[in-house]
Design a protein around this motif. Structure first.
Motif, PDB file in Angstrom:
ATOM      1  N   GLU A   1      38.338  32.620  10.877  1.00 43.82           N
ATOM      2  CA  GLU A   1      37.306  32.140   9.957  1.00 43.82           C
ATOM      3  C   GLU A   1      37.969  31.153   9.002  1.00 43.82           C
ATOM      4  N   ARG A   2      37.196  30.214   8.520  1.00 46.90           N
ATOM      5  CA  ARG A   2      37.744  29.251   7.562  1.00 46.90           C
ATOM      6  C   ARG A   2      38.320  29.969   6.348  1.00 46.90           C
ATOM      7  N   ALA A   3      37.714  31.072   5.988  1.00 50.77           N
ATOM      8  CA  ALA A   3      38.165  31.808   4.807  1.00 50.77           C
ATOM      9  C   ALA A   3      39.560  32.403   4.985  1.00 50.77           C
ATOM     10  N   GLN A   4      40.025  32.501   6.230  1.00 55.88           N
ATOM     11  CA  GLN A   4      41.386  33.011   6.455  1.00 55.88           C
ATOM     12  C   GLN A   4      42.439  32.078   5.844  1.00 55.88           C
TER      13      GLN A   4
ATOM     14  N   ASP B   1      40.980  15.281   7.112  1.00 58.53           N
ATOM     15  CA  ASP B   1      41.316  15.971   8.364  1.00 58.53           C
ATOM     16  C   ASP B   1      42.586  16.798   8.202  1.00 58.53           C
ATOM     17  N   HIS B   2      42.541  18.028   8.734  1.00 64.42           N
ATOM     18  CA  HIS B   2      43.777  18.790   8.905  1.00 64.42           C
ATOM     19  C   HIS B   2      44.422  18.296  10.196  1.00 64.42           C
ATOM     20  N   VAL B   3      45.557  17.620  10.076  1.00 66.77           N
ATOM     21  CA  VAL B   3      46.218  17.022  11.240  1.00 66.77           C
ATOM     22  C   VAL B   3      46.477  18.088  12.301  1.00 66.77           C
ATOM     23  N   VAL B   4      46.987  19.241  11.879  1.00 74.85           N
ATOM     24  CA  VAL B   4      46.992  20.419  12.745  1.00 74.85           C
ATOM     25  C   VAL B   4      45.785  21.240  12.308  1.00 74.85           C
TER      26      VAL B   4
ATOM     27  N   PHE C   1      49.065  26.063   3.718  1.00 73.32           N
ATOM     28  CA  PHE C   1      48.920  25.260   4.939  1.00 73.32           C
ATOM     29  C   PHE C   1      47.658  24.395   4.867  1.00 73.32           C
ATOM     30  N   ALA C   2      46.544  24.994   4.458  1.00 74.59           N
ATOM     31  CA  ALA C   2      45.270  24.279   4.434  1.00 74.59           C
ATOM     32  C   ALA C   2      45.224  23.200   3.358  1.00 74.59           C
ATOM     33  N   ASN C   3      46.108  23.280   2.357  1.00 72.11           N
ATOM     34  CA  ASN C   3      46.092  22.316   1.256  1.00 72.11           C
ATOM     35  C   ASN C   3      47.362  21.474   1.179  1.00 72.11           C
ATOM     36  N   ASP C   4      48.191  21.540   2.192  1.00 76.13           N
ATOM     37  CA  ASP C   4      49.469  20.822   2.189  1.00 76.13           C
ATOM     38  C   ASP C   4      49.233  19.338   2.479  1.00 76.13           C
TER      39      ASP C   4
ATOM     40  N   TRP D   1      39.706  23.560  -0.610  1.00 73.98           N
ATOM     41  CA  TRP D   1      40.239  22.547  -1.520  1.00 73.98           C
ATOM     42  C   TRP D   1      40.647  23.128  -2.871  1.00 73.98           C
ATOM     43  N   LYS D   2      41.577  24.060  -2.774  1.00 64.79           N
ATOM     44  CA  LYS D   2      42.117  24.696  -3.981  1.00 64.79           C
ATOM     45  C   LYS D   2      43.104  23.747  -4.671  1.00 64.79           C
ATOM     46  N   ASP D   3      43.250  23.906  -5.948  1.00 67.25           N
ATOM     47  CA  ASP D   3      44.236  23.128  -6.728  1.00 67.25           C
ATOM     48  C   ASP D   3      45.596  23.824  -6.606  1.00 67.25           C
ATOM     49  N   VAL D   4      46.244  23.639  -5.461  1.00 66.40           N
ATOM     50  CA  VAL D   4      47.491  24.365  -5.217  1.00 66.40           C
ATOM     51  C   VAL D   4      48.656  23.804  -6.027  1.00 66.40           C
ATOM     52  N   ASP D   5      48.623  22.525  -6.365  1.00 60.97           N
ATOM     53  CA  ASP D   5      49.738  21.954  -7.130  1.00 60.97           C
ATOM     54  C   ASP D   5      49.511  22.058  -8.631  1.00 60.97           C
ATOM     55  N   ARG D   6      48.368  22.631  -9.042  1.00 56.10           N
ATOM     56  CA  ARG D   6      48.057  22.901 -10.449  1.00 56.10           C
ATOM     57  C   ARG D   6      48.114  21.647 -11.325  1.00 56.10           C
ATOM     58  N   ASN D   7      47.591  20.563 -10.784  1.00 57.64           N
ATOM     59  CA  ASN D   7      47.527  19.331 -11.588  1.00 57.64           C
ATOM     60  C   ASN D   7      46.149  19.142 -12.218  1.00 57.64           C
ATOM     61  N   GLY D   8      45.275  20.133 -12.027  1.00 53.77           N
ATOM     62  CA  GLY D   8      43.934  20.052 -12.605  1.00 53.77           C
ATOM     63  C   GLY D   8      42.911  19.442 -11.677  1.00 53.77           C
ATOM     64  N   CYS D   9      43.344  18.913 -10.495  1.00 53.13           N
ATOM     65  CA  CYS D   9      42.437  18.280  -9.536  1.00 53.13           C
ATOM     66  C   CYS D   9      42.500  19.027  -8.216  1.00 53.13           C
ATOM     67  N   ASP D  10      41.362  19.157  -7.553  1.00 50.59           N
ATOM     68  CA  ASP D  10      41.382  19.844  -6.258  1.00 50.59           C
ATOM     69  C   ASP D  10      42.023  18.955  -5.190  1.00 50.59           C
ATOM     70  N   THR D  11      42.372  19.582  -4.069  1.00 53.83           N
ATOM     71  CA  THR D  11      43.144  18.878  -3.033  1.00 53.83           C
ATOM     72  C   THR D  11      42.388  17.696  -2.452  1.00 53.83           C
TER      73      THR D  11
END
Length: 264
Positions: A98-101, A165-168, A189-192, A106-116
């Motif tokens: 599932e996508r939720a896995q 696009d997620h390249v992989v 992985f999803a936000n890299d 588009w989480k803000d993984v780098d914590r710069n205040g902006c989503d991915t």
């Protein structure tokens, strides 16, 4: 006349007779050597020229052996070399995907205040305009998949023209090792950014969750960079490739053996 005188005269006469007989006998001259004559119908001259001494046939000069050109070799930091470090296995079942896995979209993984998504749009589009510090309202995409130029305008019916696009693909990753990753690793992985490209929406839709064995960008000049990025992503997250996928990537990288694997 004395008897002795007669005997002497008779002896002289006998000698004379013998000498005459011997002198009258002639030994025939030796026959002259026969001169060879040409046989009838022969056109050879009477005095044939001596036969030429046969000359030895020269040995053929040996030609240098040509060594085939060496196959292109990959440098240690190339995508081709990195490809050979990836495990080759069969595709695992898609069960449980599932996508939720892969965490919140588009989480803000780098914590710069902006989503991915906005981070990627800002990094890969040109001539951008923003609302506030993060939200990209417009820009121009030079699409690496199709080679076309797309004017991006944020809106309900226009945003989808440019997709991230997620390249992989997430589903492909799930079937090739991501099931074993911790939830936070799948979110990373999803936000890299290494695994994300802003592309034409229709090209992304046609790709779906295909790997290099089933889908490649229309722009052939981008294929080396595309598969190199897939290799780098799979190496970074300990994912594997199928045999068909490995072979498809290897064929492409054989045309560009020095193609580097992009850094994270």
């Amino acid at each position: 006349m004395r008897r002795g005188a007669w005997l002497l005269i008779g002896l002289v006469a006998v000698i004379a007779l013998i000498s005459g007989a011997v002198g009258g006998t002639q030994t025939p001259d030796a026959a002259p050597a026969a001169v060879p004559t040409a046989s009838a119908g022969s056109s050879a001259p009477m005095d044939a020229a001596p036969e030429a001494t046969p000359q030895p046939t020269p040995e053929p000069t040996s030609q240098p052996t040509r060594t085939p050109s060496a196959a292109p070799t990959a440098s240690a930091d190339s995508a081709l070399a990195l490809l050979e470090t990836l495990p080759i296995k069969g595709r695992a079942p898609k069960t449980g995907y599932e996508r939720a896995q892969f965490g919140p979209r588009w989480k803000d993984v780098d914590r710069n205040g902006c989503d991915t998504r906005n981070d990627v749009l800002a990094a890969q589009l040109t001539d951008i305009t923003r609302r506030g510090r993060c939200v990209v309202l417009s820009g121009t995409l030079h699409d690496p998949y199709s080679g076309s130029t797309i004017a991006f305008v944020r809106g309900q019916s226009t945003s989808q023209l440019v997709q991230i696009d997620h390249v992989v693909a997430l589903s492909d990753a799930w079937q090739k090792g991501a099931q074993a990753l911790a939830p936070e690793q799948r979110t990373a992985f999803a936000n890299d950014p290494l695994n994300l490209l802003a592309v034409d929406g229709s090209a992304n839709a046609s790709k779906r969750d295909g790997d290099a064995a089933t889908w490649l960008p229309k722009t052939k000049g981008f294929r080396c960079a595309y598969v190199a990025r897939q290799v780098a992503v799979k190496a970074a997250y300990d994912l594997w490739v199928t045999q068909a996928e490995h072979d498809a990537i290897a064929r492409i990288l054989a045309t560009c053996p020095a193609q580097p694997a992009p850094a994270r």
